[in-house]
Design an enzyme around this catalytic site. Structure first.
Site, PDB file in Angstrom:
ATOM      1  N   GLU A 279       1.291  -1.218  -6.123  1.00  0.00           N
ATOM      2  CA  GLU A 279       2.534  -0.996  -5.388  1.00  0.00           C
ATOM      3  C   GLU A 279       3.751  -1.361  -6.245  1.00  0.00           C
ATOM      4  O   GLU A 279       4.848  -0.868  -6.030  1.00  0.00           O
ATOM      5  CB  GLU A 279       2.513  -1.833  -4.097  1.00  0.00           C
ATOM      6  CG  GLU A 279       3.220  -1.158  -2.939  1.00  0.00           C
ATOM      7  CD  GLU A 279       2.901  -1.793  -1.597  1.00  0.00           C
ATOM      8  OE1 GLU A 279       2.215  -1.156  -0.783  1.00  0.00           O
ATOM      9  OE2 GLU A 279       3.336  -2.935  -1.348  1.00  0.00           O
ATOM     10  N   HIS A 300     -24.741  -1.224 -12.181  1.00  0.00           N
ATOM     11  CA  HIS A 300     -25.794  -0.289 -11.782  1.00  0.00           C
ATOM     12  C   HIS A 300     -25.226   0.899 -11.012  1.00  0.00           C
ATOM     13  O   HIS A 300     -25.958   1.633 -10.365  1.00  0.00           O
ATOM     14  CB  HIS A 300     -26.854  -1.026 -10.955  1.00  0.00           C
ATOM     15  CG  HIS A 300     -27.500  -2.130 -11.750  1.00  0.00           C
ATOM     16  ND1 HIS A 300     -28.731  -1.997 -12.335  1.00  0.00           N
ATOM     17  CD2 HIS A 300     -27.039  -3.357 -12.096  1.00  0.00           C
ATOM     18  CE1 HIS A 300     -29.021  -3.112 -12.992  1.00  0.00           C
ATOM     19  NE2 HIS A 300     -28.014  -3.955 -12.867  1.00  0.00           N
ATOM     20  N   LYS A 414       4.148   7.671   6.354  1.00  0.00           N
ATOM     21  CA  LYS A 414       4.604   7.201   7.678  1.00  0.00           C
ATOM     22  C   LYS A 414       5.460   8.267   8.346  1.00  0.00           C
ATOM     23  O   LYS A 414       5.296   8.558   9.527  1.00  0.00           O
ATOM     24  CB  LYS A 414       5.427   5.913   7.533  1.00  0.00           C
ATOM     25  CG  LYS A 414       4.614   4.714   7.095  1.00  0.00           C
ATOM     26  CD  LYS A 414       5.482   3.465   7.149  1.00  0.00           C
ATOM     27  CE  LYS A 414       4.832   2.300   6.449  1.00  0.00           C
ATOM     28  NZ  LYS A 414       5.751   1.190   6.238  1.00  0.00           N
TER      29      LYS A 414
HETATM   30  O1  PA5 Z   1       3.764  -5.619  -0.119  1.00  0.00           O
HETATM   31  C1  PA5 Z   1       4.386  -5.076   0.769  1.00  0.00           C
HETATM   32  O2  PA5 Z   1       5.605  -5.204   0.876  1.00  0.00           O
HETATM   33  C2  PA5 Z   1       3.667  -4.252   1.806  1.00  0.00           C
HETATM   34  O3  PA5 Z   1       2.309  -4.178   1.523  1.00  0.00           O
HETATM   35  C3  PA5 Z   1       3.830  -4.859   3.186  1.00  0.00           C
HETATM   36  O4  PA5 Z   1       3.361  -6.181   3.151  1.00  0.00           O
HETATM   37  C4  PA5 Z   1       3.072  -4.059   4.227  1.00  0.00           C
HETATM   38  O5  PA5 Z   1       3.519  -2.732   4.219  1.00  0.00           O
HETATM   39  C5  PA5 Z   1       3.264  -4.650   5.609  1.00  0.00           C
HETATM   40  O6  PA5 Z   1       4.605  -4.700   5.954  1.00  0.00           O
HETATM   41  P1  PA5 Z   1       5.115  -5.622   7.124  1.00  0.00           P
HETATM   42  O7  PA5 Z   1       4.883  -7.036   6.704  1.00  0.00           O
HETATM   43  O8  PA5 Z   1       6.576  -5.310   7.281  1.00  0.00           O
HETATM   44  O9  PA5 Z   1       4.311  -5.270   8.350  1.00  0.00           O
END
Ligand code: PA5
Length: 428
Positions: A279, A300, A414
């Site tokens: 990310e 394996h 989303k």
């Molecule tokens: O690392 C990040 O920012 C994301 O993975 C969020 O943690 C994830 O999308 C969840 O978001 P939220 O905490 O607003 O529900």
């Protein structure tokens, strides 16, 4: 104790390639430390092990005791950075079989109707608590799971008992969860404004579930603090070197990194790491694809590809020098299995030989290796290791030329999903 070995990777790089990436990573480190890069308003995690909120830390411990007293199960509701850190630490440090402390279940990290249905059934006759974690408070997956679990809690407990069964970790000022918490006087913990989910394991996001699992959060923070102090210095900084080598390899088309362990309990450390690097770096059509493998299990299955498939892979191995438990292999008079040549050796000795043999075979096959060692698997060392990865990731992202702290691409699915679901405000 933490140690990083890059010798194998050096064999794949010329001095010029290495020096050029080192210069870039060094500049990236300055950008991070001077807080002068893109996303610098999301650097709350950097100094956090030294300046975290001690009042909240004690409330976390208190809440953990409350949950232990009132419940048999804690359900941690969250997705992405809101659950992976806690799950990584808990699974790495909890015993494989015997039950220690509370049962911890994770929910709200998928939209599986089967999972949620079975979870509701499972919880019906149990005392349980929920820690719902969402910075935005609006993420669909945890919101749906929390709606069901909260409804179940409200059926099982009186209104005044709910304060000992609902724990909310969210933004300090806004969001639906915040409103529910304030309205009902639930215990709340803050996801700091200046901390993205994937960098939040040392905040209340990670700490409450980890404490409820019976793990020592003081030691976890001590490890993170030691890393924060050691890795804030430029000289001989393994986080900068790791970032430099990753980028040098990437520039030579090594664009897939496998994080590997020879200990199955590290499966979720690999998952956490995949999110952190994926990310943070995968944007603007750039970035190393972070992948993982568990050895010797995957030798394996994936081993064939790693040894002889496309030569665009490199491996980072987490080596635990001393295992938490070990066994001598016994002598057997009949020796029908032919294993007497191992009698008197330990299982871990065999595991270590497998690791050495694999590293050599893969390096000989054209796969560069990085080895990150900790002397043993404990809270302190995990705190150190996770913080090491966070600094490396930030430096590596800046070296790559991206903002390591945003995730604009996550919104695309989303939007489409909300259109399909006819969410108000979303049209084709
Ligand atoms: O690392 C990040 O920012 C994301 O993975 C969020 O943690 C994830 O999308 C969840 O978001 P939220 O905490 O607003 O529900």
């Amino acid at each position: 104790m933490f140690n990083a070995k890059f010798d194998s990777a050096y064999n794949f790089l010329t001095d010029d390639e290495l020096n050029s990436a080192r210069m870039d990573a060094s500049a990236a480190f300055d950008t991070l430390m001077n807080k002068s890069g893109e996303g610098s308003d999301f650097l709350g995690w950097l100094g956090y092990p030294n300046n975290y909120d001690k009042e909240e830390f004690s409330r976390i411990k208190k809440a953990a005791h409350t949950i232990e007293r009132t419940s048999e199960v804690l359900v941690v509701v969250g997705i992405g950075g809101s659950y992976l850190g806690a799950r990584a630490v808990i699974e790495a440090l909890s015993p494989y079989f015997e039950k220690r402390g509370m049962e911890i279940i994770f929910a709200g990290n998928s939209i599986s109707s089967t999972y949620l249905t079975r979870l509701k059934d499972y919880l019906w006759d149990k005392d349980f608590a929920v820690n719902v974690i969402s910075k935005s408070g609006t993420t669909t997956e945890p919101a749906i799971a929390f709606r069901f679990l909260y409804e179940l809690l409200k059926k099982k407990y009186m209104k005044d008992e709910l304060t000992e069964h609902v724990f909310i970790t969210t933004d300090k000022a806004k969001g639906a969860l915040r409103e529910i918490g304030v309205k009902n006087d639930y215990e709340m913990f803050i996801v700091p404004d200046d901390m993205g989910g994937r960098y939040s394991v040392f905040s209340g996001v990670g700490l409450l579930p980890i404490a409820v699992a019976g793990l020592n959060i003081d030691k976890l923070m001590e490890g993170a603090k030691e890393a924060a102090n050691n890795l804030s210095i430029k000289n001989n900084n393994p986080a900068i070197e790791y970032a430099a080598i990753r980028n040098a390899l990437y520039r030579k088309e090594f664009n897939i990194e496998l994080l590997e362990s020879y200990e199955p309990s590290l499966t979720y450390i690999v998952e956490w790491w995949k999110q952190l690097f994926g990310e943070s770096e995968g944007k603007e059509h750039k970035g190393i694809w972070p992948s993982g493998a568990l050895f010797t299990t995957d030798l394996h299955s994936l081993g064939q590809y790693i040894q002889e498939g496309r030569r665009n892979l490199f491996e980072t191995v987490i080596d635990i020098e001393t295992p938490s438990a070990d066994l001598d292999i016994p002598f057997d008079r009949d020796n029908l299995d032919g294993l007497n040549y191992l009698a008197g050796k330990t299982i871990d000795y065999v595991n270590k030989q497998a690791m050495k043999a694999t590293c050599k075979a893969h390096e000989d096959g054209g796969v560069p290796q990085i080895v990150l060692s900790i002397d043993e698997l404990n809270e302190h060392n995990l705190g150190y290791l996770l913080y090491f990865f966070m600094v490396s990731c930030a430096v590596s992202g800046y070296t790559l030329g991206v903002n390591p702290f945003n995730q604009p691409g996550v919104e695309e699915y989303k939007k489409n999903m909300f259109i399909n679901l006819e969410k108000p405000g979303y049209t084709k």
